[in-house]
Enzyme design. Sequence first.
Site, PDB file in Angstrom:
ATOM      1  N   PHE A 161     -45.235  80.874  18.379  1.00 49.03           N
ATOM      2  CA  PHE A 161     -44.234  80.459  19.358  1.00 49.03           C
ATOM      3  C   PHE A 161     -43.292  79.409  18.801  1.00 49.03           C
ATOM      4  O   PHE A 161     -42.163  79.258  19.245  1.00 49.03           O
ATOM      5  CB  PHE A 161     -44.919  79.868  20.591  1.00 49.03           C
ATOM      6  N   ASP A 209     -55.432  86.375  28.598  1.00 43.20           N
ATOM      7  CA  ASP A 209     -55.453  85.970  27.185  1.00 43.20           C
ATOM      8  C   ASP A 209     -56.519  84.900  26.963  1.00 43.20           C
ATOM      9  O   ASP A 209     -56.273  83.893  26.303  1.00 43.20           O
ATOM     10  CB  ASP A 209     -54.070  85.454  26.766  1.00 43.20           C
TER      11      ASP A 209
END
Length: 409
Positions: A86, A208
Amino acid sequence: MGNCLDSSAKVDAAQSSRSTSGTSKTTPSTLSITSYSEKSNASSLPTPRSEGEILSSPNLKAFTFSELKNATRNFRPDSLLGEGGFGYVYKGWIDEHTFTASKPGSGMVVAVKMLKPEGFQGHKEWLTEVNYLGQLHHPNLVKLIGYCLEGENRLLVYEFMPKGSLENHLFRRGPQPLSWSVRMKVAIGAARGLSFLHNAKSQVIYRDFKASNILLDAEFNAKLSDFGLAKAGPTGDRTHVSTQVMGTQGYAAPEYVATGRLTAKSDVYSFGVVLLELLSGRRAVDKTIAGMEQNLVDWARPYLSDKRRLFRIMDSKLEGQYPQKGAFMAATLALQCLNSEAKARPPMTEVLATLEQIEAPKTAGRNSHSEHHRVHTPVRKSPARNRSPLNLTPTASPLPSHRQSPRVH
């Protein structure tokens, strides 16, 4: 933040990422999510919520980019906590009352996550995280303090979690090995977080759940982070949510990977994998190990229901210091969570109750000494800790650096 398991998910994420890097203006997004805060009335918030409504959350501060530059000392390298797919996470300081930047060492420590415009995580997942953590409030969920959306800059500001991620403690060289009692404490905290999500007025499927997304405070209290892949659960008479397959190899439930049908029991499977990691000290998938042992679930499953052979999968770093009865209860619970039939897996409320029962002897006084004794185990070589070169799975944890399991399709 998100990790994909199929090509269609990769395409979706790539498109999402491109939307963050092409222009400073962003097409307004709409997410079908209601409020899950214990402090607010879910019916008082509109659904679906527009991007403007999400970003105007009264629980979050809208930081300017300049403020966060000051808070992190201009994103200096010595403020860097970690890096993932990210982007980067920096340590910063803000005034705990005004939330303005303060001098290093004074005020409140925060973790500032900066999204890479070209990174895997796109604007959609960034917005999903703001949406959920702007409304969800629970001791076992990481606290989102605010965000910055300025031109192409997308940042998130979290509470700082000084002990890092569970992944760091289980698989990294350096940190002291986690004791049995701390492992159970972490499992219980994570289970409480998932149970809260699953039993909220409007159910949330985390999607997740993995060791790198479980963050630890100074007392090893576990908090779930990274809600970029979170999904609203089925409503009405629907039994599942059909969606693109997103997750991390080794943690995602097999029926979800095969069909794209997502339920809360998909999270339960992932919890079983993490519980197995806590017991064994091995990764869900370890490419450095050849053969069947590469996949933790496949390797460990035959031992989980056998009291006499369970020691073969227990983490050698525990040095035998764990209760045999408690370890077998945990192994049995992991096996139930990993059932190939989703409906046969226990709900998180039952998982939590069992874990609390395992932990109980610790506080039962006279039982604690008899339960916690050395289990004599043959010496076995620990699996290689070297990393696979495919460090492609991104992370959104606002914490020190940790590599992740590879993405596959």
